[in-house]
Every structure is written in structure tokens, then in C-alpha cells.
Write a protein that holds these residues in place. Structure first.
Motif, PDB file in Angstrom:
ATOM      1  N   TYR A  80      29.196  97.583 -30.788  1.00 52.21           N
ATOM      2  CA  TYR A  80      27.881  98.148 -30.450  1.00 52.21           C
ATOM      3  C   TYR A  80      27.576  97.838 -28.983  1.00 52.21           C
ATOM      4  CZ  TYR A  80      26.508  99.044 -35.341  1.00 52.21           C
ATOM      5  OH  TYR A  80      26.411  99.511 -36.623  1.00 52.21           O
ATOM      6  N   SER A  81      28.561  98.063 -28.155  1.00 56.23           N
ATOM      7  CA  SER A  81      28.433  97.841 -26.719  1.00 56.23           C
ATOM      8  C   SER A  81      29.400  98.792 -26.019  1.00 56.23           C
ATOM      9  CB  SER A  81      28.754  96.384 -26.350  1.00 56.23           C
ATOM     10  OG  SER A  81      30.067  96.041 -26.780  1.00 56.23           O
ATOM     11  N   GLU A  82      29.291  98.886 -24.729  1.00 62.43           N
ATOM     12  CA  GLU A  82      30.125  99.844 -24.006  1.00 62.43           C
ATOM     13  C   GLU A  82      31.577  99.389 -23.873  1.00 62.43           C
ATOM     14  OE1 GLU A  82      28.013 101.992 -20.638  1.00 62.43           O
ATOM     15  OE2 GLU A  82      26.716 100.224 -20.875  1.00 62.43           O
ATOM     16  N   PRO A 129      17.832  87.399 -37.802  1.00 62.23           N
ATOM     17  CA  PRO A 129      17.390  88.359 -38.826  1.00 62.23           C
ATOM     18  C   PRO A 129      16.190  89.191 -38.370  1.00 62.23           C
ATOM     19  CG  PRO A 129      17.935  86.270 -39.841  1.00 62.23           C
ATOM     20  CD  PRO A 129      17.995  86.045 -38.349  1.00 62.23           C
ATOM     21  N   ASN A 130      16.350  90.515 -38.418  1.00 58.36           N
ATOM     22  CA  ASN A 130      15.293  91.469 -38.059  1.00 58.36           C
ATOM     23  C   ASN A 130      14.773  91.280 -36.637  1.00 58.36           C
ATOM     24  OD1 ASN A 130      15.171  92.806 -40.680  1.00 58.36           O
ATOM     25  ND2 ASN A 130      14.326  90.878 -41.426  1.00 58.36           N
ATOM     26  N   ASP A 131      15.630  90.818 -35.767  1.00 58.67           N
ATOM     27  CA  ASP A 131      15.282  90.637 -34.354  1.00 58.67           C
ATOM     28  C   ASP A 131      16.419  91.209 -33.521  1.00 58.67           C
ATOM     29  OD1 ASP A 131      14.411  89.908 -31.866  1.00 58.67           O
ATOM     30  OD2 ASP A 131      14.573  87.740 -32.186  1.00 58.67           O
ATOM     31  N   HIS A 132      16.286  92.459 -33.094  1.00 58.52           N
ATOM     32  CA  HIS A 132      17.382  93.120 -32.414  1.00 58.52           C
ATOM     33  C   HIS A 132      16.859  94.086 -31.356  1.00 58.52           C
ATOM     34  CE1 HIS A 132      16.131  95.723 -35.757  1.00 58.52           C
ATOM     35  NE2 HIS A 132      16.513  96.746 -35.003  1.00 58.52           N
ATOM     36  N   GLY A 133      17.760  94.482 -30.438  1.00 60.15           N
ATOM     37  CA  GLY A 133      17.370  95.433 -29.411  1.00 60.15           C
ATOM     38  C   GLY A 133      18.498  95.664 -28.420  1.00 60.15           C
ATOM     39  N   PHE A 134      18.289  96.633 -27.528  1.00 59.57           N
ATOM     40  CA  PHE A 134      19.256  96.906 -26.470  1.00 59.57           C
ATOM     41  C   PHE A 134      19.150  95.826 -25.402  1.00 59.57           C
ATOM     42  CE2 PHE A 134      19.084 101.211 -28.225  1.00 59.57           C
ATOM     43  CZ  PHE A 134      20.429 101.546 -28.194  1.00 59.57           C
ATOM     44  N   MET A 167      27.628  95.703 -15.082  1.00 61.45           N
ATOM     45  CA  MET A 167      26.845  95.430 -16.284  1.00 61.45           C
ATOM     46  C   MET A 167      27.037  96.550 -17.302  1.00 61.45           C
ATOM     47  SD  MET A 167      25.361  92.521 -15.663  1.00 61.45           S
ATOM     48  CE  MET A 167      23.954  92.359 -16.761  1.00 61.45           C
ATOM     49  N   MET A 168      26.752  96.253 -18.556  1.00 59.27           N
ATOM     50  CA  MET A 168      26.852  97.242 -19.628  1.00 59.27           C
ATOM     51  C   MET A 168      25.696  97.043 -20.594  1.00 59.27           C
ATOM     52  SD  MET A 168      29.832  95.800 -22.166  1.00 59.27           S
ATOM     53  CE  MET A 168      29.590  94.277 -23.101  1.00 59.27           C
ATOM     54  N   ASN A 169      25.477  98.038 -21.443  1.00 57.32           N
ATOM     55  CA  ASN A 169      24.445  97.951 -22.468  1.00 57.32           C
ATOM     56  C   ASN A 169      25.068  97.669 -23.834  1.00 57.32           C
ATOM     57  OD1 ASN A 169      22.202  98.556 -20.776  1.00 57.32           O
ATOM     58  ND2 ASN A 169      22.813 100.716 -20.801  1.00 57.32           N
ATOM     59  N   GLY A 170      24.317  96.981 -24.676  1.00 59.56           N
ATOM     60  CA  GLY A 170      24.777  96.701 -26.030  1.00 59.56           C
ATOM     61  C   GLY A 170      23.603  96.426 -26.939  1.00 59.56           C
ATOM     62  N   VAL A 171      23.858  96.517 -28.243  1.00 62.73           N
ATOM     63  CA  VAL A 171      22.841  96.165 -29.237  1.00 62.73           C
ATOM     64  C   VAL A 171      23.105  94.736 -29.705  1.00 62.73           C
ATOM     65  CG1 VAL A 171      21.860  96.688 -31.496  1.00 62.73           C
ATOM     66  CG2 VAL A 171      22.575  98.554 -29.986  1.00 62.73           C
ATOM     67  N   VAL A 172      22.145  93.868 -29.514  1.00 64.40           N
ATOM     68  CA  VAL A 172      22.298  92.459 -29.876  1.00 64.40           C
ATOM     69  C   VAL A 172      21.342  92.116 -31.014  1.00 64.40           C
ATOM     70  CG1 VAL A 172      22.072  90.074 -29.086  1.00 64.40           C
ATOM     71  CG2 VAL A 172      23.016  91.807 -27.560  1.00 64.40           C
ATOM     72  N   ILE A 173      21.902  91.494 -32.062  1.00 58.44           N
ATOM     73  CA  ILE A 173      21.091  90.959 -33.153  1.00 58.44           C
ATOM     74  C   ILE A 173      20.844  89.491 -32.830  1.00 58.44           C
ATOM     75  CG2 ILE A 173      20.862  90.686 -35.641  1.00 58.44           C
ATOM     76  CD1 ILE A 173      21.274  93.572 -34.809  1.00 58.44           C
ATOM     77  N   LYS A 174      19.646  89.178 -32.376  1.00 54.11           N
ATOM     78  CA  LYS A 174      19.343  87.800 -31.982  1.00 54.11           C
ATOM     79  C   LYS A 174      19.166  86.884 -33.194  1.00 54.11           C
ATOM     80  CE  LYS A 174      17.056  89.419 -27.779  1.00 54.11           C
ATOM     81  NZ  LYS A 174      15.770  89.472 -27.019  1.00 54.11           N
TER      82      LYS A 174
END
Length: 245
Positions: free
Chosen positions: A120-122, A10-15, A1-8
Motif C-alpha cells: 500500500y505504498s509506491e 486499530p482504526n487509526d490510518h491515513g495517507f 519521497m513517496m506516499n503510502g497508507v499507514v495503519i498506526k
């Protein structure tokens, strides 16, 4: 597994934790080492990027470099452990414009960081023909500027600047400042940078600007300024690097 920043959306995002992608035979797997932040990333986060040019949920990141982690199939020019910068526009190579070499006009738009998972991910899967190796002596923090530097270089090359010319560059952001540096290499007499305020004047002059005009804070008319500077001739080349004013 890896970590990334996801924009779900508009103005809804997170690791988010997600599976490490598996490359196809045309791709390789890149371990991301450094990534830049572009204003278009902010547009995606805020929901202002035109709909055809983003697909939610979106893993941002189109200005990045890294190390080849794995390669599917064989390749004589690329190998595991090689440092590479990534070209993120996945032009199709088959449409009318691609066959003419005008890949920026590809009729089947796909781009890493907008419609395809970005940096924006590994780890990121990238087409083999879209990676550009660079020397191990070049820091990743410098190589990450490859994409915006290429934009500026292309603009200055097309402008056909000659020694003694006057060049006006509108917008002292990343692309504008890199354009100043490229323009300076052509030995123009004047490089006039036009900004809203003087916040980036120091950087513009450090890159080679000879004059700086702040149109909002000082209400200076940039057209009159350039005409006065050139005895009414005006600029020989104008680079628009603002997007909007």
C-alpha cells in the motif's frame, strides 16, 4: 519521497509521505503497479489480527505486483523493468521447518504487509528470492491474483481430486472461488459450494460450481445435501476457505 497508507493502530490510518526505501544487497526495489485487498488487511485495520502477526505502525499490502525499479548487486535472472509478482512471507531459511521445506511454519515469522512494509505504498523493498517474473503480456490486474491463486492451487493439489469425485468448497470468497476454478480442472463430477447466502452464487457457477448451498438464508444442511447428492458417500474432498462461519 513517496506516499503510502499507514495503519498506526486499530482504526487509526491515513495517507503518509515517507522516504523511498533503499534495498540491501539481498533485495530489490519494486514500483507497485497493482494491489489486492484481503480480509486480513481489514483485520489489521480493525485490530483483530493476532498480535504476533502484525507490527504497528503497519504499511499494509501482501497481494501485489509491480516492476523492478532497481537492483542492488548483480543477478543473472532479474533486471530493471521486469514485471514481477511478490511472495510476501519472508521465511528465514534457517530454522528447523525452513530447512525441511515447510516454510509456512517458519519459527521467525516476518511478512510483507504485516510486520514489514507492504504494497500500500509506491515502492517496496523485496528479497530477490521472493519475486516471480511474469510476461509483459499479462495485465497487472491479472498478475495481482498470483498470491491467492497460489493458495487455492496448493489446496487443490493436496486434495488429490480424481475424475468423478465430489468436491465441497466452504466459503465463496476469493480463495473459495479460485479453488472452484482449480477443482474444475480435475474433472470432478460435482463441485458443491457452501456459502452463507447466494450473493456470490453467480461467480461460483461461472467458475465451475455444479451446486450451491446457502446455509443461512435458506437453512439448508450442507452435510445432508452432499450425502443425498452422493447416495450417502459424502464428499471425496473438502476445501475450507471460509476461516469462520
Amino acid at each position: 519521497m513517496m506516499n503510502g497508507v499507514v495503519i498506526k493502530g486499530p482504526n487509526d490510518h491515513g495517507f503518509v509521505s515517507m522516504p523511498i526505501p533503499v534495498p540491501s544487497r539481498e533485495e530489490l526495489l519494486i514500483k507497485v503497479k497493482c494491489i489486492g485487498i484481503c480480509m486480513s488487511d481489514v483485520e489489521v485495520k480493525e485490530g483483530t489480527r493476532p498480535e504476533p502477526y502484525v507490527k504497528y505502525p503497519c504499511v499494509l499490502g501482501h497481494e501485489f505486483c509491480g516492476v523492478i525499479e532497481s537492483i542492488e548487486g548483480s543477478d543473472d535472472k532479474l533486471h530493471v523493468g521486469m514485471n514481477v509478482a511478490v511472495e510476501c512471507h519472508n521465511f528465514c531459511r534457517q530454522c528447523f521447518f525452513c530447512k525441511k521445506g515447510q516454510t509456512n511454519l517458519c519459527e521467525n515469522y516476518q511478512e510483507i504487509g504485516f510486520t514489514l512494509p507492504g504494497g500500500y505504498s509506491e515502492y517496496v523493498c523485496v528479497r530477490k528470492d521472493l519475486v516471480h517474473p511474469f510476461s509483459a503480456s499479462l495485465p497487472f490486474e491479472h498478475a495481482v491474483l498470483t498470491e491467492p491463486t497460489a493458495v487455492a492451487s496448493h489446496a487443490i493439489t493436496r486434495a488429490d481430486i480424481l475424475p468423478g469425485d465430489t468436491v465441497a468448497i466452504i466459503g465463496p470468497g476469493t480463495i473459495g472461488l479460485l479453488s472452484v476454478a482449480w477443482a474444475k480442472s480435475k474433472n470432478p463430477q460435482n463441485i458443491v459450494v457452501i456459502g452463507l447466502d447466494r450473493e456470490n452464487e453467480h461467480f461460483a457457477r461461472k467458475m465451475g460450481a455444479t451446486h450451491y448451498v446457502a446455509i443461512r438464508t435458506e437453512k439448508t444442511d450442507p452435510i445432508k445435501f452432499v450425502q443425498d447428492l452422493t447416495n450417502g458417500r459424502g464428499a471425496d474432498a473438502v476445501i475450507e476457505a471460509a476461516g469462520s462461519v
